[in-house]
Design an enzyme around this catalytic site. Structure first.
Site, PDB file in Angstrom:
ATOM      1  N   THR A 185      -5.987  22.149  10.491  1.00 49.87           N
ATOM      2  CA  THR A 185      -6.873  21.294   9.722  1.00 49.87           C
ATOM      3  C   THR A 185      -7.329  22.076   8.500  1.00 49.87           C
ATOM      4  O   THR A 185      -7.399  23.306   8.537  1.00 49.87           O
ATOM      5  CB  THR A 185      -8.075  20.834  10.571  1.00 49.87           C
ATOM      6  OG1 THR A 185      -8.912  20.016   9.773  1.00 49.87           O
ATOM      7  CG2 THR A 185      -8.894  21.995  11.109  1.00 49.87           C
ATOM      8  N   GLU A 329     -11.076  19.483  15.622  1.00 51.16           N
ATOM      9  CA  GLU A 329     -11.575  20.515  16.525  1.00 51.16           C
ATOM     10  C   GLU A 329     -12.155  19.938  17.813  1.00 51.16           C
ATOM     11  O   GLU A 329     -12.547  20.668  18.718  1.00 51.16           O
ATOM     12  CB  GLU A 329     -12.660  21.342  15.806  1.00 51.16           C
ATOM     13  CG  GLU A 329     -12.126  22.243  14.696  1.00 51.16           C
ATOM     14  CD  GLU A 329     -12.076  21.565  13.324  1.00 51.16           C
ATOM     15  OE1 GLU A 329     -12.008  20.323  13.285  1.00 51.16           O
ATOM     16  OE2 GLU A 329     -12.120  22.287  12.318  1.00 51.16           O
ATOM     17  N   LYS A 440     -12.367  13.655   1.529  1.00 57.28           N
ATOM     18  CA  LYS A 440     -11.401  13.030   2.428  1.00 57.28           C
ATOM     19  C   LYS A 440     -10.819  11.791   1.757  1.00 57.28           C
ATOM     20  O   LYS A 440     -11.487  10.785   1.591  1.00 57.28           O
ATOM     21  CB  LYS A 440     -12.054  12.675   3.759  1.00 57.28           C
ATOM     22  CG  LYS A 440     -10.997  12.574   4.847  1.00 57.28           C
ATOM     23  CD  LYS A 440     -11.591  12.622   6.222  1.00 57.28           C
ATOM     24  CE  LYS A 440     -10.537  12.994   7.240  1.00 57.28           C
ATOM     25  NZ  LYS A 440     -11.000  12.859   8.597  1.00 57.28           N
ATOM     26  N   TRP A 445      -7.490  15.684   3.859  1.00 56.29           N
ATOM     27  CA  TRP A 445      -8.496  16.541   3.228  1.00 56.29           C
ATOM     28  C   TRP A 445      -8.041  17.154   1.909  1.00 56.29           C
ATOM     29  O   TRP A 445      -6.882  17.538   1.764  1.00 56.29           O
ATOM     30  CB  TRP A 445      -8.847  17.706   4.158  1.00 56.29           C
ATOM     31  CG  TRP A 445      -9.629  17.310   5.372  1.00 56.29           C
ATOM     32  CD1 TRP A 445      -9.210  17.396   6.661  1.00 56.29           C
ATOM     33  CD2 TRP A 445     -10.965  16.806   5.414  1.00 56.29           C
ATOM     34  NE1 TRP A 445     -10.202  16.970   7.495  1.00 56.29           N
ATOM     35  CE2 TRP A 445     -11.284  16.600   6.774  1.00 56.29           C
ATOM     36  CE3 TRP A 445     -11.913  16.503   4.442  1.00 56.29           C
ATOM     37  CZ2 TRP A 445     -12.525  16.116   7.183  1.00 56.29           C
ATOM     38  CZ3 TRP A 445     -13.143  16.010   4.854  1.00 56.29           C
ATOM     39  CH2 TRP A 445     -13.438  15.815   6.200  1.00 56.29           C
TER      40      TRP A 445
END
Ligand code: AMP
Length: 542
Positions: A185, A329, A440, A445
Site C-alpha cells: 500500500t 492494513e 485517493k 493512492w
C-alpha cells in the site's frame, strides 16, 4: 487452567475444501481477457488448485516464497490465491496501476520468485523485466492458443503447467501464523509498504465478513467484486464468498458502466462491491437504460467516502447501500454500515443520513480516537481525533520495513490509521478528515509529498504543495500549487512534463496553480488546511 480442545491450525485452503464439499455447485463466473465468459464451480476450482500446487512445487516454490500476480479478477487469479497459500507460499498481488518505479521496487523488495500475469499486462512486464530479479519465472495466465508474442524469455503457459499435473495433492499442515498473502500500500512518502497477511488472520477476517454482511454472503446469492483482487484481496471476498456459499461473478477487465450493467443482468448479480468511482459509471448506465439490473439489491461501497447523492440514488431504486470503511492494513474490513431493524424503519432521509456515515465496527476490530498527545477521546459523537485500531486481522508492522513498522503502532500496540474520526456512543463511526498526506483518486493512492518532492526538482519551482480537491468522478484529484522560482515564468506544461517522468499518468495533477507564497502553520509547515479552504472559497490564485 487450559481448555481441553483440539488446536487445529486455521488454513485458508480449508475454506475452499469446505466450499467444494458443502457449496460445490456454487458458481465462479469470469469475463476473460481472451474474450467470452468462463463458468466453473468451487468444486472444480478446488481440484484445479491442487493441480496448481503440484505445478508450483515443480517450479521450485517452497514455504515462504513470494509468488506474484499481475491480473484482473478472474478464476485463474482465484486459483492462484489458494494454490500459492496452500503450499505455504505467499500470494503477492501487484497493483498494475502502480508507476513503473513503484512496481520495480515492490517486485524486488518482495523478492518474488514467480510472477503470474494476465495477457493485458504482459507488455508492462516486458518493459520492466530488466529491472526485475534475473531468475524471476514468468507465467502467462492463459492457454497455449492465446500465448502472446513477447520478448520475455521462457514465458511459461498457465494451462500447460496445469495439464502436466494431477489433482493428487494433500494440503500440508503448518503453523496458522504462516504468511499467506502480501499486498503493498502507498505510504505518505517513500516506497510502498507491505501488509503481510497470515492464514489465521485471513480465515478470521473471512468469518468476520460472513457474520457482518449476511444479506449477500449466503448460499444462492451472486456477488460481483468490482473491487480488484489486487486491492486488499478484493476486500476478502475470495475467502468470504466460498466460506458462505455465495457465487462470485468476476468482471475481468470490463469495468465500464455498460459492461458492468450487462454482466449484472446476464448473471443475475445481487450484490456488487467497489469504490464510489465505479458506481458513477453504473448509475449513468442505469439512467441511460431506464432501469437497474433485475436482481440488483445491494451495493457495498468502500475505499473512499460514499457521497450522499450516490447513496440516495441507489436507495431510491431499492438497492440497499452498505457503506464500509477499512484499509489494506486491516485486511481490510473495519466498519460496516448495516442498519438495525429500528434504524431501517426510519424515514428515507434519516436512513440515508445514517448510511452516509461509515458504520459500526465488526467483531474482531477495536477502535479508539486520540488527541495529538495520544490521550483517548470520548466516543460521544462530538470529539474528533486520530483513529487507531486493534484486532485479529490488523497488521502488527510492515514486511521488511522496521522503520515504518515502528512508527505505525503506538505504545499500547494500536495501529494508527491516519484517518480522523468521531465515534458515537452506539459505535457509529464518521470519518471527518485525513491526517495522512495522501490523495485517493478512483480508489488509488497518490502521495502528495512524493509529487511535491518531484516538483521541487524542476528549476522553475521555488516551493510547492499538493492538495486533494473533490472530484465528482474520481472522488479526489491532486492540485499542484507552485511558488515560482525567481525569474522563472509560470510554465505549467514544463512542470507537468517533468513530473510525468516518474509518475503514472493518472497520478499527475490536472492543474497547476501559481501563488506568491504558501500559507504556513504555527510550526512553520505549509498549511494544507488553509490551501484547501482557499481552493473552496475560490481565492487560491488571487
Ligand atoms: P486502502 O488501504 O487503500 O484500502 O485505503 C484505506 C484508506 O481509505 C482509509 O484509511 C481511509 O483514508 C480511506 N477510506 C476507506 N474507506 C473509506 C470510507 N468508507 N470513507 C472514507 N474514507 C475511506
Amino acid at each position: 487452567m487450559q481448555g481441553l480442545m483440539m488446536n487445529r491450525p486455521m488454513r485458508v485452503n480449508d475454506i475452499l475444501t469446505f466450499a467444494a464439499e458443502v457449496h460445490g455447485d456454487s458458481e465462479v463466473v469470469s469475463v476473460t481477457v481472451e474474450g467470452g465468459t468462463h463458468r466453473t464451480t468451487y468444486r472444480d476450482i478446488e481440484k484445479r488448485t491442487r493441480k496448481l500446487a503440484n505445478a508450483l512445487i515443480k517450479l521450485g516454490v517452497t514455504t515462504g516464497d513470494r509468488v506474484a500476480t499481475l491480473a484482473w479478477n478472474g478464476y485463474r487469479h482465484l486459483e492462484l490465491y489458494y494454490g500459492i497459500a496452500g503450499i505455504g507460499a505467499v500470494c503477492h498481488t501487484i497493483n498494475p496501476r502502480l508507476s513503473a518505479e513503484q512496481m520495480i521496487y515492490i517486485v524486488n523488495h518482495a523478492e518474488d520468485k514467480v510472477i503470474f500475469v494476465d495477457l493485458t499486462f504482459v507488455p508492462i512486464l516486458n518493459a520492466l523485466k530488466d529491472h526485475f530479479p534475473k531468475d524471476l519465472i514468468y507465467v502467462a495466465m492463459t492457454d497455449r492458443a492465446h500465448m502472446p508474442e513477447t520478448d520475455i524469455p521462457n514465458l511459461l503457459c498457465y494451462e500447460d503447467l496445469m495439464d502436466a499435473e494431477t489433482a493428487d495433492f494433500d494440503w500440508p499442515d503448518f503453523d496458522e501464523n504462516t504468511a499467506c498473502g502480501l499486498c503493498y500500500t502507498s505510504g505518505t512518502t517513500g516506497n510502498p509498504k507491505g501488509a503481510l497477511y497470515s492464514h489465521r488472520s485471513t480465515v478470521l477476517h473471512a468469518m468476520m465478513g460472513v457474520i457482518s454482511l449476511q444479506t449477500c454472503l449466503r448460499p444462492g446469492k451472486r456477488i460481483l467484486p468490482v473491487v480488484p483482487l489486487f486491492h486488499v484481496n478484493a476486500w476478502g471476498l475470495p475467502y468470504a464468498a466460498p466460506l458462505s456459499g455465495a457465487s462470485l461473478v468476476f468482471p475481468g477487465a470490463a469495468l465500464d458502466g455498460p459492461s458492468v450493467h450487462k454482466l449484472m443482468e446476464d448473471e443475475q448479480v445481487f450484490s456488487a462491491w467497489g469504490v464510489p468511482t465505479v458506481w458513477m459509471g453504473l448509475l449513468g448506465e442505469i439512467k441511460a437504460k431506464g432501469g437497474k439490473p433485475s436482481a440488483f439489491g445491494e451495493v457495498i461501497i468502500g475505499g473512499s467516502a460514499a457521497p450522499r447523492p450516490m447513496i440516495e440514488a441507489f436507495e431510491n431504486m431499492d438497492v440497499s447501500v452498505c457503506h464500509a470503511w477499512g484499509m489494506t492494513e486491516m485486511s481490510p474490513i473495519g466498519t460496516v454500515g448495516v442498519l438495525n431493524l429500528e434504524q431501517d424503519a426510519l424515514p428515507q432521509d434519516q436512513r440515508i443520513d445514517l448510511k452516509a456515515k461509515q458504520g459500526r465496527r465488526v467483531f474482531g476490530v477495536d477502535l479508539k480516537i486520540v488527541d495529538e498527545d495520544g490521550n483517548r477521546m470520548p466516543h460521544d459523537g462530538e470529539a474528533q481525533g486520530e483513529l487507531y485500531v486493534r484486532g485479529n486481522a490488523v497488521v502488527s508492522g510492515y514486511f521488511k520495513n522496521e522503520e515504518a513498522s515502528k512508527s505505525s503502532v503506538d505504545a499500547e500496540g494500536w495501529f494508527g490509521t491516519g484517518d480522523v474520526a468521531k465515534i458515537e456512543p452506539s459505535g457509529m463511526l464518521t470519518i471527518t478528515d485525513r491526517a495522512k498526506d495522501l490523495i485517493k483518486s478512483g480508489g488509488e493512492w497518490i502521495s502528495s509529498i512524493d509529487v511535491e518532492n518531484m516538483a521541487m526538482g524542476h528549476e522553475g519551482v521555488a516551493n510547492c504543495a499538493v492538495i486533494a480537491i473533490p472530484d465528482p468522478k474520481w472522488d479526489e484529484r491532486p492540485l499542484l500549487i507552485v511558488v515560482p522560482a525567481e525569474g522563472a515564468g509560470q510554465d505549467a506544461p514544463s512542470i507537468l512534463d517533468h513530473l510525468s517522468k516518474n509518475l503514472a499518468k493518472w497520478q499527475l495533477p490536472d492543474e497547476v496553480v501559481f501563488v506568491d507564497e504558501l500559507p504556513l502553520t504555527a510550526t512553520g509547515k505549509v498549511s494544507k488546511l488553509t490551501l484547501r479552504q482557499r481552493h473552496n472559497d475560490g481565492t487560491l490564485s488571487a
